[in-house]
Design a protein around this motif. Sequence first.
Motif, PDB file in Angstrom:
ATOM      1  N   PHE A   1      50.857  47.702  44.575  1.00  0.00           N
ATOM      2  CA  PHE A   1      50.353  48.880  43.878  1.00  0.00           C
ATOM      3  C   PHE A   1      49.007  49.301  44.477  1.00  0.00           C
ATOM      4  O   PHE A   1      48.302  48.485  45.061  1.00  0.00           O
ATOM      5  CB  PHE A   1      50.133  48.570  42.390  1.00  0.00           C
ATOM      6  CG  PHE A   1      51.308  47.910  41.732  1.00  0.00           C
ATOM      7  CD1 PHE A   1      51.457  46.534  41.784  1.00  0.00           C
ATOM      8  CD2 PHE A   1      52.260  48.669  41.087  1.00  0.00           C
ATOM      9  CE1 PHE A   1      52.542  45.920  41.195  1.00  0.00           C
ATOM     10  CE2 PHE A   1      53.360  48.064  40.490  1.00  0.00           C
ATOM     11  CZ  PHE A   1      53.492  46.677  40.543  1.00  0.00           C
TER      12      PHE A   1
ATOM     13  N   TYR B   1      45.582  51.057  42.898  1.00  0.00           N
ATOM     14  CA  TYR B   1      44.827  51.553  41.746  1.00  0.00           C
ATOM     15  C   TYR B   1      43.599  52.285  42.277  1.00  0.00           C
ATOM     16  O   TYR B   1      43.061  51.943  43.330  1.00  0.00           O
ATOM     17  CB  TYR B   1      44.381  50.403  40.840  1.00  0.00           C
ATOM     18  CG  TYR B   1      45.426  49.962  39.832  1.00  0.00           C
ATOM     19  CD1 TYR B   1      46.498  49.167  40.213  1.00  0.00           C
ATOM     20  CD2 TYR B   1      45.317  50.342  38.499  1.00  0.00           C
ATOM     21  CE1 TYR B   1      47.452  48.760  39.280  1.00  0.00           C
ATOM     22  CE2 TYR B   1      46.258  49.942  37.558  1.00  0.00           C
ATOM     23  CZ  TYR B   1      47.318  49.157  37.959  1.00  0.00           C
ATOM     24  OH  TYR B   1      48.255  48.765  37.034  1.00  0.00           O
TER      25      TYR B   1
ATOM     26  N   GLN C   1      39.704  54.178  41.177  1.00  0.00           N
ATOM     27  CA  GLN C   1      38.635  54.347  40.189  1.00  0.00           C
ATOM     28  C   GLN C   1      37.722  55.457  40.677  1.00  0.00           C
ATOM     29  O   GLN C   1      36.923  55.258  41.597  1.00  0.00           O
ATOM     30  CB  GLN C   1      37.861  53.051  40.011  1.00  0.00           C
ATOM     31  CG  GLN C   1      36.823  53.104  38.900  1.00  0.00           C
ATOM     32  CD  GLN C   1      36.145  51.763  38.713  1.00  0.00           C
ATOM     33  OE1 GLN C   1      36.062  50.937  39.619  1.00  0.00           O
ATOM     34  NE2 GLN C   1      35.648  51.521  37.503  1.00  0.00           N
TER      35      GLN C   1
ATOM     36  N   ARG D   1      37.958  55.553  34.442  1.00  0.00           N
ATOM     37  CA  ARG D   1      38.556  54.236  34.372  1.00  0.00           C
ATOM     38  C   ARG D   1      39.451  53.971  35.568  1.00  0.00           C
ATOM     39  O   ARG D   1      39.963  54.898  36.204  1.00  0.00           O
ATOM     40  CB  ARG D   1      39.417  54.133  33.103  1.00  0.00           C
ATOM     41  CG  ARG D   1      38.648  54.408  31.861  1.00  0.00           C
ATOM     42  CD  ARG D   1      39.530  54.388  30.654  1.00  0.00           C
ATOM     43  NE  ARG D   1      38.765  54.757  29.471  1.00  0.00           N
ATOM     44  CZ  ARG D   1      38.982  54.248  28.273  1.00  0.00           C
ATOM     45  NH1 ARG D   1      39.944  53.366  28.098  1.00  0.00           N
ATOM     46  NH2 ARG D   1      38.259  54.631  27.249  1.00  0.00           N
ATOM     47  N   LEU D   2      39.632  52.715  35.838  1.00  0.00           N
ATOM     48  CA  LEU D   2      40.594  52.316  36.851  1.00  0.00           C
ATOM     49  C   LEU D   2      41.985  52.745  36.379  1.00  0.00           C
ATOM     50  O   LEU D   2      42.342  52.552  35.221  1.00  0.00           O
ATOM     51  CB  LEU D   2      40.543  50.801  37.003  1.00  0.00           C
ATOM     52  CG  LEU D   2      41.182  50.187  38.234  1.00  0.00           C
ATOM     53  CD1 LEU D   2      40.406  50.599  39.478  1.00  0.00           C
ATOM     54  CD2 LEU D   2      41.201  48.680  38.114  1.00  0.00           C
ATOM     55  N   GLN D   3      42.749  53.336  37.284  1.00  0.00           N
ATOM     56  CA  GLN D   3      44.078  53.812  36.898  1.00  0.00           C
ATOM     57  C   GLN D   3      45.059  53.617  38.039  1.00  0.00           C
ATOM     58  O   GLN D   3      44.679  53.591  39.202  1.00  0.00           O
ATOM     59  CB  GLN D   3      44.008  55.300  36.510  1.00  0.00           C
ATOM     60  CG  GLN D   3      43.464  56.200  37.609  1.00  0.00           C
ATOM     61  CD  GLN D   3      43.244  57.619  37.141  1.00  0.00           C
ATOM     62  OE1 GLN D   3      44.200  58.366  36.951  1.00  0.00           O
ATOM     63  NE2 GLN D   3      41.986  57.975  36.956  1.00  0.00           N
ATOM     64  N   LEU D   4      46.312  53.507  37.661  1.00  0.00           N
ATOM     65  CA  LEU D   4      47.359  53.320  38.659  1.00  0.00           C
ATOM     66  C   LEU D   4      47.542  54.595  39.466  1.00  0.00           C
ATOM     67  O   LEU D   4      47.671  55.684  38.907  1.00  0.00           O
ATOM     68  CB  LEU D   4      48.664  52.952  37.960  1.00  0.00           C
ATOM     69  CG  LEU D   4      49.879  52.746  38.849  1.00  0.00           C
ATOM     70  CD1 LEU D   4      49.686  51.541  39.760  1.00  0.00           C
ATOM     71  CD2 LEU D   4      51.139  52.572  37.994  1.00  0.00           C
TER      72      LEU D   4
ATOM     73  N   TYR E   1      41.807  50.187  45.057  1.00  0.00           N
ATOM     74  CA  TYR E   1      42.182  48.777  45.044  1.00  0.00           C
ATOM     75  C   TYR E   1      43.673  48.631  45.311  1.00  0.00           C
ATOM     76  O   TYR E   1      44.493  49.295  44.677  1.00  0.00           O
ATOM     77  CB  TYR E   1      41.889  48.147  43.680  1.00  0.00           C
ATOM     78  CG  TYR E   1      40.436  47.918  43.386  1.00  0.00           C
ATOM     79  CD1 TYR E   1      39.736  48.799  42.563  1.00  0.00           C
ATOM     80  CD2 TYR E   1      39.771  46.817  43.915  1.00  0.00           C
ATOM     81  CE1 TYR E   1      38.401  48.581  42.277  1.00  0.00           C
ATOM     82  CE2 TYR E   1      38.431  46.599  43.630  1.00  0.00           C
ATOM     83  CZ  TYR E   1      37.757  47.480  42.816  1.00  0.00           C
ATOM     84  OH  TYR E   1      36.440  47.276  42.537  1.00  0.00           O
TER      85      TYR E   1
ATOM     86  N   LEU F   1      48.126  40.724  37.985  1.00  0.00           N
ATOM     87  CA  LEU F   1      47.939  41.308  39.296  1.00  0.00           C
ATOM     88  C   LEU F   1      46.851  40.554  40.051  1.00  0.00           C
ATOM     89  O   LEU F   1      45.897  40.061  39.451  1.00  0.00           O
ATOM     90  CB  LEU F   1      47.509  42.773  39.178  1.00  0.00           C
ATOM     91  CG  LEU F   1      48.487  43.743  38.538  1.00  0.00           C
ATOM     92  CD1 LEU F   1      47.826  45.095  38.331  1.00  0.00           C
ATOM     93  CD2 LEU F   1      49.728  43.893  39.406  1.00  0.00           C
TER      94      LEU F   1
ATOM     95  N   PHE G   1      44.121  41.499  42.852  1.00  0.00           N
ATOM     96  CA  PHE G   1      43.513  42.680  43.462  1.00  0.00           C
ATOM     97  C   PHE G   1      42.829  42.321  44.778  1.00  0.00           C
ATOM     98  O   PHE G   1      42.311  41.210  44.949  1.00  0.00           O
ATOM     99  CB  PHE G   1      42.465  43.283  42.525  1.00  0.00           C
ATOM    100  CG  PHE G   1      43.047  44.036  41.365  1.00  0.00           C
ATOM    101  CD1 PHE G   1      43.386  43.386  40.201  1.00  0.00           C
ATOM    102  CD2 PHE G   1      43.258  45.407  41.448  1.00  0.00           C
ATOM    103  CE1 PHE G   1      43.931  44.088  39.115  1.00  0.00           C
ATOM    104  CE2 PHE G   1      43.796  46.114  40.376  1.00  0.00           C
ATOM    105  CZ  PHE G   1      44.135  45.446  39.216  1.00  0.00           C
ATOM    106  N   GLY G   2      42.816  43.286  45.670  1.00  0.00           N
ATOM    107  CA  GLY G   2      42.010  43.158  46.879  1.00  0.00           C
ATOM    108  C   GLY G   2      40.552  43.424  46.551  1.00  0.00           C
ATOM    109  O   GLY G   2      40.184  43.678  45.404  1.00  0.00           O
ATOM    110  N   GLN G   3      39.735  43.395  47.589  1.00  0.00           N
ATOM    111  CA  GLN G   3      38.293  43.527  47.409  1.00  0.00           C
ATOM    112  C   GLN G   3      37.861  44.958  47.128  1.00  0.00           C
ATOM    113  O   GLN G   3      36.752  45.211  46.704  1.00  0.00           O
ATOM    114  CB  GLN G   3      37.555  43.015  48.657  1.00  0.00           C
ATOM    115  CG  GLN G   3      37.844  41.563  48.984  1.00  0.00           C
ATOM    116  CD  GLN G   3      39.031  41.414  49.920  1.00  0.00           C
ATOM    117  OE1 GLN G   3      39.975  42.210  49.922  1.00  0.00           O
ATOM    118  NE2 GLN G   3      38.991  40.372  50.735  1.00  0.00           N
ATOM    119  N   GLY G   4      38.769  45.887  47.380  1.00  0.00           N
ATOM    120  CA  GLY G   4      38.441  47.286  47.141  1.00  0.00           C
ATOM    121  C   GLY G   4      37.854  47.973  48.364  1.00  0.00           C
ATOM    122  O   GLY G   4      37.125  47.358  49.142  1.00  0.00           O
TER     123      GLY G   4
END
Lengths: 116, 110
Positions: free
Chosen positions: B34, B36, B38, B43-46, B86, B98, B100-103
Motif C-alpha cells: 500500500f 499512504y 500525509q 491525517r495519514l490516509q490510504l 509511506y 502494517l 511502514f517504510g521510513q517515508g
Amino acid sequence: NAGVTQTPKFRVLKTGQSMTLLCAQDMNHEYMYWYRQDPGMGLRLIHYSVGEGTTAKGEVPDGYNVSRLKKQNFLLGLESAAPSQTSVYFCASSKAGTSGTYNEQFFGPGTRLTVL
Amino acid sequence: AQRVTQPEKLLSVFKGAPVELKCNYSYSGSPELFWYVQYSRQRLQLLLRHISRESIKGFTADLNKGETSFHLKKPFAQEEDSAMYYCALRVKGNTGKLIFGQGTTLQVKP
C-alpha cells in the motif's frame, strides 16, 4: 462522524512523569493501533488490539502499556516518560479482516509529545 | 524478515516533472502493499493498494515481485502532491498490521 480522535493534541512532560493518551473511534472498528512517528524511522507499531479486552505488543512496546476496556477506546500509557519517547503518536483503527482481505486503517490527527 | 525500505528521505521535483517514489520490500510469500500519504496538517490516509491496480490522483504503483519493489509514479507532478508518502506492507495473519517504510517527503516546486 468524528472518525478517530486523539487526546491531547500536544503535551510536554518531564522525565519520569506519567501520562495517558486517549484514542477514540466512532466507526465500530474491531482493530486499533498505536504508532509512533520519528524522523527517518517512519511509523512504528507500539501496541495493537484486535478486540475489546485484548491487546498485543507491536514492534516497539518497551516503556508503554495499553488498555482496551471499551471497543471504541484504546489508551496508551507512559508510566515513566523518557526523552527517547519524544515523538508524534498516531492512533489508527480498522474493521476486522480475514487472511484474504485487508481493511484500510483510519488514522487520528496525532499527539505531539515532548519529554524534557 | 518482513521489511519495507524507502531509500529517499526527500524527493524534490519541479511542477510538471515525472515523479517516482521508490519502495522495496522483503517478504516471503505473496505480499500486499500500500501507499499512504500525509498532506500538511492532514491525517495519514490510504492512497492506493496494489491489488486494486487503480490510479488515484494520477498516481500508480506496480508490484514487481522480481525486483521486490512497489514504486509510486506520476507522470506530471503538481504542487498539491507535496506531502509525506509511506509505503506499507501487510503482515500475514488476521491482525491488519502494517509495516511502514521510513517515508519520503515529496516537494513539488513551482
